[in-house]
Design a protein around this motif. Structure first.
Motif: not given
Length: 77
Positions: A14-21
């Protein structure tokens, strides 16, 4: 009736989660690291201070991003 275009079935990380984290952890870790490393460094101008923060912050961001991605990749089912 035609199939809806918005329907997705994401696989993998989940690249969205990776970017936000990565964003949050970089701020939480990077600010103290930049502050601690700047104590022993001569930074006479605002330009020198900004350049120092960008250089150190880029390294912190890269390490955090790779670590978060590796964590996400390892924990995916």
């Amino acid at each position: 009736m035609p199939e809806r275009v918005e329907t997705t079935s994401p696989d993998g990380v989940d690249f969205g989660w990776v970017m936000q984290t990565t964003f949050v952890v970089t701020i939480l870790v990077g600010a103290p690291v930049v502050a601690l490393l700047s104590i022993g460094t001569e930074l006479p101008t605002w330009g020198a201070r900004a350049e120092f923060a960008i250089r150190v912050g880029a390294v912190v961001w890269l390490l955090v991003a790779l670590s978060v991605f590796a964590y996400a990749k390892r924990t995916q089912e």
